[in-house]
Scaffold this active site. Structure first.
Site, PDB file in Angstrom:
ATOM      1  N   ASP A  36     -65.768  19.509  39.347  1.00  0.00           N
ATOM      2  CA  ASP A  36     -66.136  19.280  40.744  1.00  0.00           C
ATOM      3  C   ASP A  36     -66.526  20.601  41.385  1.00  0.00           C
ATOM      4  OD1 ASP A  36     -65.888  18.148  43.598  1.00  0.00           O
ATOM      5  OD2 ASP A  36     -65.187  16.454  42.416  1.00  0.00           O
TER       6      ASP A  36
ATOM      7  N   HIS B  15     -64.740  19.379  48.304  1.00  0.00           N
ATOM      8  CA  HIS B  15     -64.663  18.108  47.576  1.00  0.00           C
ATOM      9  C   HIS B  15     -63.689  18.157  46.408  1.00  0.00           C
ATOM     10  CE1 HIS B  15     -66.397  14.749  45.112  1.00  0.00           C
ATOM     11  NE2 HIS B  15     -66.690  14.239  46.292  1.00  0.00           N
TER      12      HIS B  15
ATOM     13  N   SER C 169     -65.779   8.777  44.950  1.00  0.00           N
ATOM     14  CA  SER C 169     -65.197  10.063  44.541  1.00  0.00           C
ATOM     15  C   SER C 169     -63.690  10.077  44.719  1.00  0.00           C
ATOM     16  CB  SER C 169     -65.781  11.208  45.367  1.00  0.00           C
ATOM     17  OG  SER C 169     -66.958  11.684  44.834  1.00  0.00           O
TER      18      SER C 169
END
Length: 418
Positions: free
Chosen positions: A159, A191, A357
């Site tokens: 990520d 994120h 996600s």
């Protein structure tokens, strides 16, 4: 479970999700990385001579796939892909696709995914009522902890990195790799820290949140840069690095167009025994994205706190395997300035995220829990255990194949024969 809400809340949509090539409603950007392509030769001994014919030089192998990352003049990528692809010495040539984040436009305040009683809670500012929903719409993670918390299992999160300054997740990181092109491995996007917290944030330490697998360790593979952009080659390298560093489970809350190099990296990791999990995407349609679309990856859709399909979630039982909560999932963020906070009013430390996600790491963590109590099983058996033990909620068989993941079911021994 811990219910400490240490962040202030804002009523803006959070731009997080299973990553696709462009955020819904956003202007389309370039589809591939400038100045490089990916080429696999039938016989690598011929590579140098073939490449010289195009004025090019050989480059490094990409993540154990056999493909090479070749530097080319900017603007000539597609022309050279076409030309090399026609050369009989070349097995394939393809652009190095760009990976970017997608958006989901839901926002309330409150994580409910671990253990939802169906009650509502009020945040620390007293301005929004949060939580609620259907009492059994969670994944029974707290119940699973009565069996295992996943100690000894490494989960790779490929990520945007994991923040070095959030005490709830930073100590869980046992190795870091940077395949993003960013100057440092720090998570300045946000994120990856959120995703990692969902996997393995510490439980019982009196701060913040708890991950679904709080005993798990994190392998932090940074494949998205500080703007949330990465490449197929970087992701392939990250997959190879994760397996080399002992990942039992690999989470990829991101997506890109199909790539033979990326598919090879996925298949190599599967062959070496890893379980791979990826976000199905936030398109609200049935369009397949990758790596979720590959056979050897568990593709994850998103549900809400009523066990309904999230409006933004990509779906389709022909290729989406399982679902998990992905609306208003509360988790860790960096304690320094980060892109998603700057752009979308996210709080430092802790806040909610929306998207597939957020769903994928719940499934990845469940696989890790299952593996910790079944160390003798192989990756195919762990995948089957996670998928077959899911709750058969509405939408199973149409939106996704197997149901909404249930961590407690996944860690239980099989029923006695007969």
């Amino acid at each position: 479970m811990k219910r400490l809400l240490t962040a202030s809340f804002a009523a803006a949509a959070l731009v997080l999700g299973g990553l696709t090539l462009a955020a819904p409603g956003a202007a389309a950007g370039p589809s591939h990385t400038a100045g490089q392509i990916m080429v696999k030769f039938r016989d690598h001994g011929a590579a140098a001579a073939v490449l010289r014919g195009y004025g090019l030089s050989d480059g490094p192998e990409i993540g154990g796939t056999g493909a090479r990352l070749i530097k080319v003049p900017a603007g000539k990528e597609l022309q050279l892909v076409d030309a090399l692809g026609r050369n009989p010495a070349v097995e394939y040539a393809e652009p190095d696709q760009i990976v970017t984040p997608a958006a989901a436009d839901q926002y309330i305040d409150r994580q409910y995914a671990l253990n939802n009683s169906g009650q509502s809670f009020t945040n620390t500012a007293g301005t929004l009522t949060v939580g609620g929903g259907t009492a059994d719409a969670d994944v029974d993670a707290v119940e699973a902890w009565g069996v295992t918390q996943g100690y000894g299992i490494r989960v790779a999160v490929l990520d945007s990195g994991v923040a070095s300054d959030n005490p709830d997740i930073t100590p869980k990181v046992v190795a870091r790799g940077n395949f993003s092109g960013a100057s440092t491995g720090e998570d300045n996007y946000g994120h990856g820290t959120h995703v990692s917290g969902t996997v393995a944030a510490s439980e019982g330490n009196t701060i913040g949140v708890a991950g679904v697998c709080p005993g798990c360790s994190i392998l932090d593979g940074k494949v998205l840069n500080d703007s949330g952009v990465g490449s197929s080659s970087g992701l392939a390298n990250g997959i190879n690095w994760a397996v080399t560093n002992g990942a039992k489970v690999i989470n990829m809350s991101l997506g890109v167009r199909a790539s033979r190099t990326l598919e090879t990296a996925v298949n190599n990791a599967w062959a070496k025994g890893a379980v791979l999990v990826a976000a199905a995407g936030n398109g609200g349609n049935q369009t397949k994205i990758y790596p979720a679309g590959y056979t050897n990856v568990i593709a994850v859709a998103a549900t809400d706190n009523k066990d309904a399909k999230a409006s933004f979630s990509t779906y389709g039982a022909s290729w989406v395997d399982i679902a998990a909560p992905g609306v208003n999932v509360y988790s860790t963020f960096p304690n320094h300035k980060f892109y998603l906070g700057t752009q979308n009013n996210r709080s430092m430390g802790y806040d909610v995220g929306n998207g597939t996600s957020m769903s994928a790491p719940i499934v990845a963590a469940t696989a890790a829990l299952a593996w910790s109590v079944n160390p003798e099983l192989d990756n195919q058996a762990i995948r089957e255990k996670v998928q077959s033990s899911a709750d058969n909620i509405p939408g199973t068989g149409t939106y996704w194949a197997k149901g909404r993941v249930n961590a407690n079911n996944a860690v239980q021994p099989p029923p006695p024969a007969g």
